[in-house]
Design an enzyme around this catalytic site. Structure first.
Site, PDB file in Angstrom:
ATOM      1  N   GLY A 160      37.259  52.625  38.274  1.00 33.76           N
ATOM      2  CA  GLY A 160      37.798  52.285  39.590  1.00 33.76           C
ATOM      3  C   GLY A 160      39.319  52.173  39.574  1.00 33.76           C
ATOM      4  O   GLY A 160      39.997  52.606  40.521  1.00 33.76           O
ATOM      5  N   THR A 161      39.850  51.615  38.508  1.00 35.35           N
ATOM      6  CA  THR A 161      41.302  51.433  38.425  1.00 35.35           C
ATOM      7  C   THR A 161      42.022  52.776  38.457  1.00 35.35           C
ATOM      8  O   THR A 161      43.002  52.954  39.202  1.00 35.35           O
ATOM      9  CB  THR A 161      41.659  50.660  37.134  1.00 35.35           C
ATOM     10  OG1 THR A 161      41.034  49.368  37.195  1.00 35.35           O
ATOM     11  CG2 THR A 161      43.162  50.493  37.001  1.00 35.35           C
ATOM     12  N   ASN A 211      35.889  42.179  46.690  1.00 33.89           N
ATOM     13  CA  ASN A 211      35.136  41.815  45.485  1.00 33.89           C
ATOM     14  C   ASN A 211      35.013  40.308  45.298  1.00 33.89           C
ATOM     15  O   ASN A 211      34.146  39.845  44.581  1.00 33.89           O
ATOM     16  CB  ASN A 211      35.789  42.450  44.256  1.00 33.89           C
ATOM     17  CG  ASN A 211      37.289  42.240  44.202  1.00 33.89           C
ATOM     18  OD1 ASN A 211      37.999  42.573  45.151  1.00 33.89           O
ATOM     19  ND2 ASN A 211      37.781  41.691  43.123  1.00 33.89           N
ATOM     20  N   CYS A 228      39.315  39.837  36.758  1.00 32.38           N
ATOM     21  CA  CYS A 228      40.598  40.344  36.276  1.00 32.38           C
ATOM     22  C   CYS A 228      41.655  39.254  36.261  1.00 32.38           C
ATOM     23  O   CYS A 228      42.706  39.400  35.655  1.00 32.38           O
ATOM     24  CB  CYS A 228      41.064  41.488  37.154  1.00 32.38           C
ATOM     25  SG  CYS A 228      39.747  42.623  37.516  1.00 32.38           S
TER      26      CYS A 228
HETATM   27  C1  LIG Z   1      36.066  46.270  39.501  1.00 29.86           C
HETATM   28  C2  LIG Z   1      36.911  46.749  40.631  1.00 29.86           C
HETATM   29  C3  LIG Z   1      37.912  47.716  40.435  1.00 29.86           C
HETATM   30  C4  LIG Z   1      38.240  48.261  39.064  1.00 29.86           C
HETATM   31  O1  LIG Z   1      37.262  49.125  38.565  1.00 29.86           O
HETATM   32  P1  LIG Z   1      37.198  49.398  36.981  1.00 29.86           P
HETATM   33  O2  LIG Z   1      36.173  50.480  36.851  1.00 29.86           O
HETATM   34  O3  LIG Z   1      36.792  48.119  36.337  1.00 29.86           O
HETATM   35  O4  LIG Z   1      38.558  49.859  36.570  1.00 29.86           O
HETATM   36  C5  LIG Z   1      38.635  48.135  41.522  1.00 29.86           C
HETATM   37  N1  LIG Z   1      38.395  47.640  42.752  1.00 29.86           N
HETATM   38  C6  LIG Z   1      37.437  46.730  42.989  1.00 29.86           C
HETATM   39  C7  LIG Z   1      37.210  46.245  44.382  1.00 29.86           C
HETATM   40  C8  LIG Z   1      36.678  46.244  41.940  1.00 29.86           C
HETATM   41  O5  LIG Z   1      35.741  45.311  42.182  1.00 29.86           O
END
Ligand SMILES: *Cc1c(COP(=O)(O)O)cnc(C)c1O
Length: 388
Positions: free
Chosen positions: A71-72, A151, A325
């Site tokens: 996601g990052t 989140n 995080c």
């Molecule tokens: C966990 C999360 C991310 C990051 O995703 P990763 O795969 O852990 O890098 C980004 N945005 C939201 C809303 C998240 O919950």
């Protein structure tokens, strides 16, 4: 002691069928998808099959899916990619104060690179007002980024309305849908997004793999330069086992999405109802109805979130104070502060997020344990002047 995992917004256990689907690609089917021979073709086939499955889950075409390391990276790619590809048009970006750090920190970086960032206000539930988006768009605006669901507090944003506004203004629209994809229905055409971020480990896939949806025709500058992988949009040999796992997770999620959401909402409602009954001076964060089915975020007056968390952990219950995080920092959650909570209220917050292994017994267990913990902590709380 039986451990109860209630932190599915931080990460989810990898589905056994996902693990099973991945294993051959570490062992026999180890080929490089760019190789011409049969090992390569086997791996290529698996990657493209996974691309179709991910695309299907969000109503996209497979050529609109770029695999990333999570996601990052998807957020980084969407924001930097769209910003730098549109520098000739303008330098203005619109976002919200409750985004994940993977969006907010990229915005800070872009600000240092000459972009202007407008952070929209949110109301006490964490909702963005689409009219505010409309109001702040200028002819210099190149990108709007608003997450699908938050989140920490679970609020679902009016992404569809914002998408309509972005499209009318001819501005690219990105949404971080990491918390919704695989959990509630996500359709890129209904949401009117141009860019959408996905992460495997938030819906029972593996960690370190995700995807960025890029609507056909959307111009992006690449983050990774090198070989011609992902149609030259993301260089680097594909994470074949991870991508296969992501595809399997997408397929499984698609099969049970509505049913599972309803089941989780019942667990959530059970926990919320019980907390209201058993603990006084609490309030729930996030929108009462426009919210993720599995999220309970509660502020408990006069106590520290960390103390509650540690005490719950001793009882085998794993929850969180907010974003995984930021668990290492002592700063109160930027999300709760943006919703208007006082720093001490933000510090006294807990997040429970249910998932597929949880049953009603888990909610019952929290309700057995938490009231006692809160009573003990309150008895020694310096925040509470009157003894209780
Ligand atoms: C966990 C999360 C991310 C990051 O995703 P990763 O795969 O852990 O890098 C980004 N945005 C939201 C809303 C998240 O919950």
């Amino acid at each position: 002691m039986r451990r109860i995992y209630l932190d599915h917004a931080a990460t989810t256990p990898t589905h056994p069928e996902v693990v099973k689907a991945m294993l051959p690609f570490f062992v026999d089917a180890f080929g490089n998808p760019s190789s011409i021979h049969s090992y390569g073709q086997e791996a290529r086939g698996a990657v493209e099959e996974a691309r179709i499955k991910v695309a299907e889950l969000i109503g996209a075409r497979s050529e609109e899916i770029i695999f990333t390391s999570g996601g990052t990276e998807a957020d980084n790619y969407a924001l930097k990619g769209a910003a730098f590809a549109n520098e000739h048009k303008g330098n203005h970006i619109i976002t919200t104060p409750i985004e994940h750090h993977a969006v907010l920190e990229v915005c800070k970086f872009l600000e240092r690179s000459g972009f202007k960032i407008t952070c929209l206000p949110v109301d006490k539930y964490g909702l963005v007002d689409p009219d505010d988006v409309k109001r702040v768009i200028t002819d210099r605006t190149v990108l709007i980024s608003v997450m699908h669901a938050n989140n920490e507090v679970g609020t679902i944003e009016p992404v569809e309305e914002i998408g309509r506004i972005a499209r009318e203004a001819g501005v690219y629209f990105h949404s971080d849908a990491v918390q919704t994809v695989g959990h509630i229905r996500v359709n890129v055409d209904e949401l009117k997004v141009d860019l959408l971020s996905i992460s495997g480990h938030k819906f029972y896939g593996p960690k370190g793999v995700g995807a960025l949806y890029v609507r056909k025709g959307t111009k992006l500058v690449s983050l990774m330069h090198g070989g011609e992988h992902e149609k030259r949009r993301r260089a680097g040999t594909e994470n074949v086992p991870g991508i296969v796992g992501l595809g399997k997770a997408a397929e499984l999620a698609g099969q049970e999405i509505g049913k599972e959401a309803e089941r989780l909402a019942r667990l959530r409602d059970h926990l919320v109802g019980g907390l209201v009954e058993k603990i006084d001076h609490i309030r729930f964060n996030g929108h009462p109805t426009r919210r993720l089915p599995n999220n309970v975020n509660v502020s408990v007056d006069f106590v520290e979130g960390e103390s509650m968390l540690l005490n719950l952990d001793l009882e085998g219950i794993c929850a969180s104070t907010g974003s995984a995080c930021s668990s290492a920092s002592l700063e109160p959650s930027h999300v709760l502060l943006a919703l208007g909570l006082a720093p001490e209220q933000a510090h006294g917050s807990l997040r429970f997020t249910f998932g597929r292994e949880n049953t009603e017994a888990d909610a019952v267990r929290v309700l057995e344990v938490l009231p006692g913990i809160v009573a003990r902590l309150r008895a020694m709380s310096p925040l509470l002047k009157t003894p209780r």
